[in-house]
Design an enzyme around this catalytic site. Structure first.
Site, short mmCIF file in Angstrom:
data_model
loop_
_atom_site.label_atom_id
_atom_site.label_comp_id
_atom_site.label_asym_id
_atom_site.label_seq_id
_atom_site.Cartn_x
_atom_site.Cartn_y
_atom_site.Cartn_z
N THR A 137 145.30 49.76 -37.47
CA THR A 137 144.87 48.33 -37.17
C THR A 137 143.66 48.48 -36.32
OG1 THR A 137 145.55 46.23 -36.13
CG2 THR A 137 146.32 48.48 -35.18
N ASN A 138 143.13 47.51 -35.61
CA ASN A 138 141.99 47.48 -34.82
C ASN A 138 142.33 46.60 -33.42
OD1 ASN A 138 141.27 44.52 -35.26
ND2 ASN A 138 141.23 45.31 -37.32
N PRO A 139 141.42 46.54 -32.49
CA PRO A 139 141.87 45.98 -31.19
C PRO A 139 141.52 44.64 -31.02
CG PRO A 139 140.16 47.74 -30.86
CD PRO A 139 140.16 47.35 -32.33
N SER A 140 141.53 44.02 -32.17
CA SER A 140 141.06 42.61 -32.08
C SER A 140 142.49 41.76 -31.38
CB SER A 140 140.85 42.03 -33.43
OG SER A 140 140.83 40.46 -33.69
N ALA A 160 139.55 40.17 -37.74
CA ALA A 160 139.04 41.54 -38.13
C ALA A 160 139.97 42.20 -38.88
CB ALA A 160 138.99 42.10 -36.71
#
Length: 432
Positions: A228-231, A300
């Protein structure tokens, strides 16, 4: 004469001897700088919430003048509103015809909370209290009048047709937060945001159908581990709410959010669909995009996912683990092909040495996917990456424009970007 009587309360500010409460004006930044908001307060048990509302509007830049019904003044002392705003509250109409003076002095009237009695008075063209008289005068002068109903559920059910009539007459109504048997005053943060948007932009997106994506996606390695990502989803949610405040019909497709917004916010959208993976987001977007006028892809979406996913947790006792990643589908590319006549706005979260490089990357994405606009931010820049309440955007359009949105709160950045979207809708989409 009446105008002089009311502006007399402003003279200490003009001469520099300001009430201490004036010190909060504009401290959060906002689009209400230089504007006067007349806050009408009526006899609802939620009246105490309007003290916080007045203060937040001031922090967004407004001078707030308060008018109260007799019932409201019995629940909360007018002195408390004078403390909150730094200016005396109007509690009765005298020979100074205060309702006329306030309507002329202020840019808009916001009635919060609005009781059933007051809604009925305004809809029926009556003016027996300072608040209803103020609303009638302001409406007659062509100034925006905003209403925030709050009452018990039985009364709210009866008020349905009344609200329809008020909206038909041109009044702006923020529907209450319905919980149990109460139609509650919406969270103050949402109420102030709505008021700021309506006062500064009106309903300029009335009837426009908008699709917004927000937040990250999660691509599962196993049932407990993800790529995943920090969005957080704050930018996408800000776009969705701002568009709704301005009259758009909004569908939001979002991944797991950490936006920290007040309760009830999804109730102001036509639809909010939660998804998990990029495949789920693409399927949901492609079903919805054919019915919209504009789509803003602020999510994102994970660019890669594990080539193989385990149905059971992978043991952590096996030492090193190698994972093969494969690219995820490009949702924007598929959506543009599915709805070529809509306005499509992409987002580019990039790492760049400077704005020139950021613009180059934005324009490359603009042309690759045949988008109408791309909003790019540099995630290496403090206050412009994931997890911040603020953002700074560089927007490029298919017409060759370069628009800078300086660092500001994401609700304000969303407003500036939607200004561009509105113009693109009026001028026409990119030929495809």
């Amino acid at each position: 004469m009446a105008l002089q009587a009311l502006t007399r309360g402003l003279e200490p500010w003009l001469w520099g001897a300001r009430h201490p409460s004036a010190g909060i004006i504009g401290e959060l930044g906002g689009d209400l700088e230089g504007r006067c908001i007349a806050l009408g307060v009526t006899g609802s048990a939620a009246v105490y919430r309007s003290i916080d509302l007045a203060r937040l509007l001031m922090r967004y830049g407004a001078v707030v003048r308060v008018a109260m019904t007799r019932a409201a003044a019995e629940l909360v002392s007018p002195s408390l509103f004078e403390w909150a705003t730094g200016l005396p509250a109007v509690t009765e109409i005298t020979g100074a015809i205060e309702h006329v003076a306030l309507a002329r002095l202020c840019d808009a009237v916001l009635v919060a909370p609005a009781s059933l009695d007051t809604l009925s008075e305004i809809a029926s063209l009556r003016a027996s209290t300072p608040v209803s008289a103020l609303a009638q005068e302001a409406a007659g002068l062509g100034k925006p009048v905003l209403l925030v109903p709050a009452m018990h559920m039985g009364m709210w059910r009866r008020a349905g047709r009344l609200v329809e009539e008020l909206e038909r007459q041109g009044f702006h109504v923020l529907h209450p937060l319905v919980e149990g048997e109460q139609a509650k005053y919406p969270p103050v943060e949402l109420t102030a945001w709505w008021a700021e948007a309506v006062v500064t932009r009106g309903r300029d997106l009335q009837g426009v159908h908008v699709l917004v994506t927000a937040g990250p996606t999660r691509e599962h390695l196993d049932p407990v581990r993800v790529v995943t990502n920090p969005s957080t989803g704050k930018m996408g949610v800000s776009l969705a709410l701002e568009a709704a405040w301005r009259g758009a019909r909004v569908r939001l497709v979002h991944g797991p959010l950490c936006a920290g917004l007040p309760r009830g916010w999804t109730g102001y959208l036509d639809e909010a669909v939660r998804v998990e993976t990029s495949e789920e987001m693409m399927a949901t977007v492609l079903r919805a995009v054919r019915r919209v006028d504009a789509a803003l892809y602020a999510a994102a979406v994970a660019d890669y996912r594990p080539a193989r996913s385990s149905g059971e947790k992978i043991p952590s006792t096996g030492g090193r683990l190698s994972v093969e990643l494969e690219p995820t589908p490009k949702i924007v590319e598929e959506a543009v092909a599915e709805a070529p006549r809509a306005v499509h706005v992409g987002f580019a979260a990039e790492t760049a040495r400077d704005d020139r490089e950021l613009e180059e990357k934005a324009r490359e994405k603009l042309e690759r996917y045949k988008l109408d606009a791309v909003a790019a931010n540099n995630v290496l820049e403090p206050g412009a990456g994931f997890g911040y309440d603020t953002n700074r955007l560089l927007v490029v359009t298919w017409r060759g424009e370069r628009i800078e949105i300086p660092r500001m709160h994401k609700r304000l950045a969303a407003r500036r970007l939607l200004d561009t979207v509105g113009r693109l809708l009026r001028e026409g989409h990119r030929p495809r």
